[in-house]
Design a protein around this motif. Structure first.
Motif, PDB file in Angstrom:
ATOM      1  N   THR A  72     -21.197  51.954  10.921  1.00 42.90           N
ATOM      2  CA  THR A  72     -20.975  52.473  12.268  1.00 42.90           C
ATOM      3  C   THR A  72     -22.033  51.943  13.238  1.00 42.90           C
ATOM      4  O   THR A  72     -21.709  51.452  14.331  1.00 42.90           O
ATOM      5  CB  THR A  72     -20.979  54.011  12.278  1.00 42.90           C
ATOM      6  N   PHE A  73     -23.292  52.030  12.853  1.00 45.23           N
ATOM      7  CA  PHE A  73     -24.377  51.550  13.702  1.00 45.23           C
ATOM      8  C   PHE A  73     -24.326  50.022  13.818  1.00 45.23           C
ATOM      9  O   PHE A  73     -24.547  49.461  14.893  1.00 45.23           O
ATOM     10  CB  PHE A  73     -25.721  52.007  13.131  1.00 45.23           C
ATOM     11  N   GLN A  74     -24.001  49.359  12.722  1.00 42.16           N
ATOM     12  CA  GLN A  74     -23.890  47.899  12.739  1.00 42.16           C
ATOM     13  C   GLN A  74     -22.775  47.459  13.698  1.00 42.16           C
ATOM     14  O   GLN A  74     -22.916  46.470  14.411  1.00 42.16           O
ATOM     15  CB  GLN A  74     -23.630  47.382  11.323  1.00 42.16           C
ATOM     16  N   GLY A  75     -21.670  48.208  13.715  1.00 42.47           N
ATOM     17  CA  GLY A  75     -20.588  47.899  14.636  1.00 42.47           C
ATOM     18  C   GLY A  75     -21.012  48.029  16.088  1.00 42.47           C
ATOM     19  O   GLY A  75     -20.644  47.200  16.936  1.00 42.47           O
ATOM     20  N   PHE A  76     -21.805  49.054  16.384  1.00 42.21           N
ATOM     21  CA  PHE A  76     -22.320  49.218  17.745  1.00 42.21           C
ATOM     22  C   PHE A  76     -23.194  48.031  18.138  1.00 42.21           C
ATOM     23  O   PHE A  76     -23.078  47.495  19.253  1.00 42.21           O
ATOM     24  CB  PHE A  76     -23.108  50.521  17.837  1.00 42.21           C
ATOM     25  N   LEU A  77     -24.062  47.595  17.243  1.00 38.41           N
ATOM     26  CA  LEU A  77     -24.939  46.458  17.547  1.00 38.41           C
ATOM     27  C   LEU A  77     -24.144  45.162  17.695  1.00 38.41           C
ATOM     28  O   LEU A  77     -24.512  44.288  18.483  1.00 38.41           O
ATOM     29  CB  LEU A  77     -26.016  46.319  16.473  1.00 38.41           C
ATOM     30  N   GLU A  78     -23.050  45.053  16.929  1.00 33.86           N
ATOM     31  CA  GLU A  78     -22.183  43.886  17.101  1.00 33.86           C
ATOM     32  C   GLU A  78     -21.566  43.881  18.507  1.00 33.86           C
ATOM     33  O   GLU A  78     -21.492  42.835  19.164  1.00 33.86           O
ATOM     34  CB  GLU A  78     -21.066  43.895  16.048  1.00 33.86           C
ATOM     35  N   LEU A  79     -21.109  45.036  18.987  1.00 31.36           N
ATOM     36  CA  LEU A  79     -20.548  45.122  20.331  1.00 31.36           C
ATOM     37  C   LEU A  79     -21.580  44.727  21.383  1.00 31.36           C
ATOM     38  O   LEU A  79     -21.264  44.053  22.364  1.00 31.36           O
ATOM     39  CB  LEU A  79     -20.047  46.545  20.607  1.00 31.36           C
ATOM     40  N   ALA A  80     -22.820  45.162  21.179  1.00 29.09           N
ATOM     41  CA  ALA A  80     -23.890  44.854  22.123  1.00 29.09           C
ATOM     42  C   ALA A  80     -24.452  43.450  21.924  1.00 29.09           C
ATOM     43  O   ALA A  80     -25.242  42.987  22.740  1.00 29.09           O
ATOM     44  CB  ALA A  80     -25.008  45.883  21.982  1.00 29.09           C
ATOM     45  N   GLN A  81     -24.050  42.785  20.842  1.00 28.16           N
ATOM     46  CA  GLN A  81     -24.551  41.454  20.471  1.00 28.16           C
ATOM     47  C   GLN A  81     -26.078  41.440  20.375  1.00 28.16           C
ATOM     48  O   GLN A  81     -26.749  40.551  20.885  1.00 28.16           O
ATOM     49  CB  GLN A  81     -24.039  40.384  21.429  1.00 28.16           C
ATOM     50  N   VAL A  82     -26.604  42.463  19.702  1.00 28.11           N
ATOM     51  CA  VAL A  82     -28.032  42.547  19.423  1.00 28.11           C
ATOM     52  C   VAL A  82     -28.247  42.196  17.954  1.00 28.11           C
ATOM     53  O   VAL A  82     -27.644  42.825  17.076  1.00 28.11           O
ATOM     54  CB  VAL A  82     -28.576  43.961  19.711  1.00 28.11           C
ATOM     55  N   PRO A  83     -29.070  41.203  17.642  1.00 25.57           N
ATOM     56  CA  PRO A  83     -29.351  40.889  16.241  1.00 25.57           C
ATOM     57  C   PRO A  83     -29.983  42.079  15.518  1.00 25.57           C
ATOM     58  O   PRO A  83     -30.703  42.878  16.127  1.00 25.57           O
ATOM     59  CB  PRO A  83     -30.349  39.722  16.334  1.00 25.57           C
ATOM     60  N   TYR A  84     -29.716  42.175  14.220  1.00 25.26           N
ATOM     61  CA  TYR A  84     -30.256  43.298  13.464  1.00 25.26           C
ATOM     62  C   TYR A  84     -30.504  42.894  12.017  1.00 25.26           C
ATOM     63  O   TYR A  84     -29.895  41.962  11.492  1.00 25.26           O
ATOM     64  CB  TYR A  84     -29.323  44.510  13.520  1.00 25.26           C
ATOM     65  N   VAL A  85     -31.393  43.601  11.380  1.00 21.00           N
ATOM     66  CA  VAL A  85     -31.744  43.374   9.987  1.00 21.00           C
ATOM     67  C   VAL A  85     -30.663  43.964   9.093  1.00 21.00           C
ATOM     68  O   VAL A  85     -30.188  45.079   9.322  1.00 21.00           O
ATOM     69  CB  VAL A  85     -33.115  44.009   9.659  1.00 21.00           C
ATOM     70  N   GLY A  86     -30.287  43.223   8.056  1.00 24.23           N
ATOM     71  CA  GLY A  86     -29.426  43.768   7.023  1.00 24.23           C
ATOM     72  C   GLY A  86     -27.977  43.382   7.143  1.00 24.23           C
ATOM     73  O   GLY A  86     -27.582  42.530   7.946  1.00 24.23           O
ATOM     74  N   SER A  87     -27.172  44.029   6.317  1.00 24.33           N
ATOM     75  CA  SER A  87     -25.759  43.695   6.179  1.00 24.33           C
ATOM     76  C   SER A  87     -24.947  44.061   7.408  1.00 24.33           C
ATOM     77  O   SER A  87     -25.327  44.939   8.192  1.00 24.33           O
ATOM     78  CB  SER A  87     -25.171  44.409   4.957  1.00 24.33           C
ATOM     79  N   GLY A  88     -23.791  43.387   7.537  1.00 28.90           N
ATOM     80  CA  GLY A  88     -22.882  43.622   8.644  1.00 28.90           C
ATOM     81  C   GLY A  88     -21.982  44.814   8.418  1.00 28.90           C
ATOM     82  O   GLY A  88     -22.193  45.637   7.513  1.00 28.90           O
ATOM     83  N   VAL A  89     -20.940  44.898   9.225  1.00 28.11           N
ATOM     84  CA  VAL A  89     -20.069  46.073   9.249  1.00 28.11           C
ATOM     85  C   VAL A  89     -19.364  46.276   7.912  1.00 28.11           C
ATOM     86  O   VAL A  89     -19.431  47.363   7.309  1.00 28.11           O
ATOM     87  CB  VAL A  89     -19.032  45.956  10.386  1.00 28.11           C
ATOM     88  N   PHE A  90     -18.688  45.249   7.423  1.00 25.82           N
ATOM     89  CA  PHE A  90     -17.910  45.432   6.194  1.00 25.82           C
ATOM     90  C   PHE A  90     -18.798  45.754   5.000  1.00 25.82           C
ATOM     91  O   PHE A  90     -18.543  46.713   4.267  1.00 25.82           O
ATOM     92  CB  PHE A  90     -17.076  44.190   5.869  1.00 25.82           C
TER      93      PHE A  90
END
Length: 380
Positions: free
Chosen positions: A131-149
Motif C-alpha cells: 500500500t505504501f509502496q503504491g503511494f510512492l509509485e504514484l508520487a514517483q519518489v524512489p524508495y528502499v526495498g521491494s515494489g508493490v507486487f
C-alpha cells in the motif's frame, strides 16, 4: 521543533525521509528499527528527515534522537513518544513535486523541502504490504526495498505460498480460512485444519513479528486461536507443524543481482513453544542466535540457492530475509519471506550480513544508494 529537520533542503546531499511507525500491530517494532537506522545513516553524506506515522495514520515530524526509539525494559516506543508536533505532514501523490508540507489548523502551510528517497521502515499492513509502496509509485519518489507486487505477495502468506508452488519451491502444508468460510461453515474449517494433523500454527495471513500466532495442540482450542488471529487480520492461515531447525538467510541486491548471506539459526529456549513476539524482542528471552549456522558447506550452498530463488520468484528488490525449516530428512522448506525484516544491529538480517562481510552502516548506505539508482516500478 527540530530546526535542522524543518529547514528547507538547499544542500546537494540526497535527502532521506526515514518513515516508521504506522497503523499496524507492529508499530513499536518499526520504531525500534528506525532508531537503529537513524543512528547509522552517515550525516556527512545524507540529509535526514525522520517521519513518524501514528497509529491513526497521521504523518508527524519527529525528533532526530535515535535513543528515544529504543526498547526500555518491557516498554515499547511509539511515534507519539517522539513527535515534535501534532501538525500533519503531507506528501502529495504528485510526480511533479516531492515537497513535504506541514499542515496545522489556523496556520499557513509550512514547506519542509523536497525529499530524494524514502527509507520505509514500516512493518505489517499499511506499510510493508504494497500500500505504501503504491503511494510512492504514484508520487514517483524512489524508495528502499521491494515494489508493490513483491511487498503484497510476501505479506500475504497464502499468495506467497502459491507463488512458491508455481516456481517449484518447497513450502509446508496449510489451509486458508477466509472470513466467509468461518462465518458460514465453521465445521468445514475445523475439518480442514484437522486434516493437517496437530499441532498446527494459526496465524493472521497478513501480519508479522509473530503477532496473533497460536500453537494449537487440539481441536478444542482451535476456535479461540482463530479469533485471536482474526483480531489482527480477518483472513487466517493455518500451517501444519514442521519439525526441524529454524534457519534464516538474508538476500541483498547488488549491482550484478541478488546475493545470499551466510545463514543463521534460531534456537528458541526458555518457556517459549515457538519463536513468538517475546522470544524475538524482549530481553532475557532464552532465545539463542547462531550466526553463522552450523551447517555443512553443501547445506549452506543449498539454503543460499533457495533464498535467492524465493527472492526472485516474488520479484523482490533491495533486501529480504528468507526463513526456512531444515527437516530431519535434510530437506529445506521455505516458511516465509520478509521484505522489510527487523533491522536493528542485533536483528538477524544485519547480523547475517555482518558475518558475511557487510557491516551495519554499509548495509544502510548500500540500500539507500540502490534506491536512488532505481527508477520507479513501471519505468524499470
Amino acid at each position: 521543533m527540530n530546526d535542522v529537520s524543518a529547514t528547507p533542503h538547499f544542500t546537494p546531499r540526497p535527502r532521506v525521509a526515514v518513515v516508521f511507525g504506522g497503523r499496524s500491530s507492529e508499530h513499536a517494532i518499526s520504531c525500534v528499527t528506525a532508531g537503529s537506522v537513524l543512528a547509522a545513516i552517515d550525516r556527512s553524506k545524507y540529509d535526514v528527515l525522520p517521519i513518524g506515522i501514528g497509529t491513526d495514520g497521521r504523518w508527524m515530524l519527529v525528533g532526530d534522537d535515535p535513543t528515544r526509539l529504543a526498547i526500555r525494559g518491557d516498554e515499547l516506543p511509539t511515534v507519539t513518544d517522539v513527535a515534535e508536533s501534532t501538525a500533519a505532514l503531507v506528501l502529495a501523490a504528485d510526480p511533479t513535486s516531492r515537497e513535504i508540507t506541514m499542515l496545522e489548523p489556523g496556520v499557513l502551510p509550512k514547506l519542509l523541502g523536497e525529499i530524494d528517497v524514502v527509507f520505509p521502515l514500516l512493518h505489517g499492513p499499511y506499510g510493508e504490504d504494497g500500500t505504501f509502496q503504491g503511494f510512492l509509485e504514484l508520487a514517483q519518489v524512489p524508495y528502499v526495498g521491494s515494489g508493490v507486487f513483491a511487498s503484497a505477495a510476501s505479506m500475504d502468506k497464502e499468495y506467497m505460498k502459491a507463488v512458491f508452488a508455481g516456481f517449484g519451491l518447497p513450502s509446508g502444508p496449510y489451509t486458508t480460512v477466509r472470513p466467509r468460510d468461518w462465518e458460514r461453515d465453521p465445521a468445514a474449517v475445523r475439518a480442514a485444519v484437522s486434516a493437517l494433523g496437530f499441532p498446527v500454527f494459526v496465524k493472521p495471513a497478513r501480519a508479522g513479528s509473530s503477532m496473533g500466532i497460536t500453537k494449537v495442540h487440539r481441536i478444542e482450542d482451535l476456535d479461540a486461536a482463530l479469533e485471536e488471529a482474526r483480531r489482527h487480520d480477518p483472513k487466517v492461515i493455518v500451517e501444519g507443524m514442521l519439525t526441524g531447525r529454524e534457519i534464516e538467510c538474508g538476500v541483498l541486491e547488488f549491482e550484478d543481482g541478488p546475493r545470499a548471506s551466510l545463514p543463521a539459526e534460531v534456537r528458541v529456549g526458555g518457556d517459549h513453544e515457538f519463536y513468538d513476539f517475546a522470544a524475538k524482542y524482549l530481553p532475557d528471552n532464552g532465545t539463542e542466535l547462531d550466526v553463522p549456522a552450523a551447517l555443512s558447506p553443501e547445506q549452506t550452498a543449498e539454503v543460499q540457492r533457495l533464498a535467492v530463488a524465493a527472492f526472485e520468484a516474488l520479484s523482490c528488490e533491495g533486501l529480504a530475509r528468507v526463513d526456512f525449516f531444515l527437516l530431519e530428512n535434510g530437506q529445506f522448506v521455505i516458511n516465509e519471506v520478509n521484505t522489510m525484516p527487523g533491522f536493528t544491529p542485533v536483528s538477524m538480517f544485519p547480523s547475517m550480513w555482518q558475518a558475511t562481510g557487510v557491516d551495519y552502516a554499509e548495509l544502510v548506505d548500500r540500500l539507500i544508494q540502490a534506491a536512488l539508482r532505481r527508477p520507479n516500478q513501471l519505468l524499470r
